[in-house]
Design a protein around this motif. Structure first.
Motif, PDB file in Angstrom:
ATOM      1  N   ALA A  17     -10.054 -14.927 -55.543  1.00 54.75           N
ATOM      2  CA  ALA A  17     -10.385 -13.456 -55.822  1.00 54.75           C
ATOM      3  C   ALA A  17     -11.517 -13.532 -57.150  1.00 54.75           C
ATOM      4  O   ALA A  17     -12.716 -13.083 -56.868  1.00 54.75           O
ATOM      5  CB  ALA A  17      -9.479 -12.417 -56.395  1.00 54.75           C
ATOM      6  N   ARG A  42      -6.279 -14.502 -54.597  1.00 57.18           N
ATOM      7  CA  ARG A  42      -6.210 -13.304 -54.061  1.00 57.18           C
ATOM      8  C   ARG A  42      -4.545 -12.553 -54.060  1.00 57.18           C
ATOM      9  O   ARG A  42      -3.691 -13.694 -53.719  1.00 57.18           O
ATOM     10  CB  ARG A  42      -6.835 -13.217 -52.807  1.00 57.18           C
ATOM     11  CG  ARG A  42      -8.183 -13.199 -52.881  1.00 57.18           C
ATOM     12  CD  ARG A  42      -9.002 -13.374 -51.493  1.00 57.18           C
ATOM     13  NE  ARG A  42     -10.209 -13.436 -51.283  1.00 57.18           N
ATOM     14  CZ  ARG A  42     -11.405 -12.631 -51.141  1.00 57.18           C
ATOM     15  NH1 ARG A  42     -10.964 -11.300 -51.112  1.00 57.18           N
ATOM     16  NH2 ARG A  42     -12.530 -12.985 -51.360  1.00 57.18           N
ATOM     17  N   LEU A  77     -15.003 -11.944 -55.581  1.00 56.58           N
ATOM     18  CA  LEU A  77     -14.703 -11.635 -54.236  1.00 56.58           C
ATOM     19  C   LEU A  77     -16.240 -12.164 -53.398  1.00 56.58           C
ATOM     20  O   LEU A  77     -16.565 -11.557 -52.660  1.00 56.58           O
ATOM     21  CB  LEU A  77     -14.478 -10.196 -53.924  1.00 56.58           C
ATOM     22  CG  LEU A  77     -13.351  -9.538 -54.736  1.00 56.58           C
ATOM     23  CD1 LEU A  77     -13.538  -8.088 -54.647  1.00 56.58           C
ATOM     24  CD2 LEU A  77     -11.959 -10.098 -54.235  1.00 56.58           C
ATOM     25  N   ASP A 162     -10.213  -4.009 -53.886  1.00 53.11           N
ATOM     26  CA  ASP A 162      -9.708  -5.337 -53.823  1.00 53.11           C
ATOM     27  C   ASP A 162      -9.272  -6.170 -55.037  1.00 53.11           C
ATOM     28  O   ASP A 162      -8.113  -6.812 -54.967  1.00 53.11           O
ATOM     29  CB  ASP A 162     -10.552  -6.407 -52.943  1.00 53.11           C
ATOM     30  CG  ASP A 162     -11.165  -5.692 -51.675  1.00 53.11           C
ATOM     31  OD1 ASP A 162     -10.138  -5.557 -50.536  1.00 53.11           O
ATOM     32  OD2 ASP A 162     -12.256  -5.374 -51.447  1.00 53.11           O
ATOM     33  N   THR A 194      -5.674  -7.688 -55.754  1.00 54.39           N
ATOM     34  CA  THR A 194      -5.511  -8.648 -56.736  1.00 54.39           C
ATOM     35  C   THR A 194      -5.510  -7.821 -58.189  1.00 54.39           C
ATOM     36  O   THR A 194      -6.275  -7.089 -58.453  1.00 54.39           O
ATOM     37  CB  THR A 194      -6.790  -9.600 -56.732  1.00 54.39           C
ATOM     38  OG1 THR A 194      -6.642 -10.470 -55.565  1.00 54.39           O
ATOM     39  CG2 THR A 194      -6.533 -10.789 -57.794  1.00 54.39           C
TER      40      THR A 194
END
Length: 251
Positions: A17, A42, A77, A162, A194
């Motif tokens: 991540a 992640r 990301l 995310d 995450t």
């Protein structure tokens, strides 16, 4: 002694991540972060731990793209930290509640939902997720400190990020509310989010899958609670952290 260090260049991949490489940050004439390199997987909860003033907030600001860095790179990301594609994918909850006290809980959540381009349903879902359905029409200025923290979290959740970055979200909260928040964090992680959570309270480290231990702007260890205990021979995580500090100072 630890499972990884800033001397070992982390590897990126589809399961990463956040990738930080050789990060160096100065604030004024003071070095805030020195040669930080780490990869955050992640769907995990990574605890950023260390005493006040060690660089936790500076590192988090760097990850969300609000901190000027002197050198190094941060990839979040798959994109450079702070870049436009990340605006709806990264949630950031600061130490102080970033909400409007003269608005109701639901109005704050809907306002942030409109900024992220999501609908009113996402605001309702976020309020329910933090357990404030019974206070949705309350003015935020009339809420307790813990409730305002949860409103801030709801405003960060409306975009279903995310990556969720939380700067000491449990400071000043009673033990029951702290447990409730950590249960929420675990639910988010199980759903694929995450989380990067900072704290200076070592007993919260057991809630995290990975640990980043910072002191004076340097990464002392990237490890896990179990591995930290094993490496130091300490049952208490606070004693284990002190043991890491003693070894780093001697080195």
């Amino acid at each position: 002694m630890m499972s990884s260090s800033s001397d070992e260049l982390p590897q990126t991949g589809p399961d990463t991540a956040v990738l930080i490489e050789n990060l160096h940050v100065t604030r004024g004439k003071r070095t805030a972060l020195t040669d930080i390199s780490v990869a955050i997987p992640r769907g995990t909860i990574t605890g950023l731990l260390g005493p006040s003033g060690c660089g936790k907030t500076t590192l988090m600001r760097s990850v969300v793209g609000t901190q000027i860095i002197a050198s190094g790179t941060i990839t979040v990301l798959g994109h450079p930290a702070g870049s436009a594609p990340l605006r709806r994918r990264v949630g950031y909850v600061t130490q102080d509640a970033t909400i409007y006290p003269d608005l109701r809980v639901i109005d704050n959540a809907r306002y942030f939902a409109s900024l992220y381009g999501t609908d009113a349903r996402s605001a309702d879902d976020a309020i329910a997720a933090v357990g404030l359905e019974d206070h949705r029409t309350a003015l935020c200025g009339n809420l307790s400190g813990g409730q305002r923290t949860r409103v801030s979290l709801a405003c960060a959740l409306v975009s279903q990020p995310d990556l969720l970055v939380l700067d000491e979200p449990t400071v000043g909260l009673d033990p029951v509310l702290r447990v409730d928040l950590w249960e929420q964090f675990h639910r988010l992680a199980r759903g694929g989010t995450t989380l990067l959570v900072s704290s200076h309270v070592m007993d919260e480290a057991d809630h995290c899958g990975d640990l980043l231990l910072l002191r004076e702007g340097r990464l002392l260890a990237h490890t896990t609670p179990t591995q930290l205990r094993k490496d130091t021979g300490c049952s208490s995580l606070e004693e284990a952290f002190l043991s890491v500090i003693r070894h780093s100072t001697a080195a």
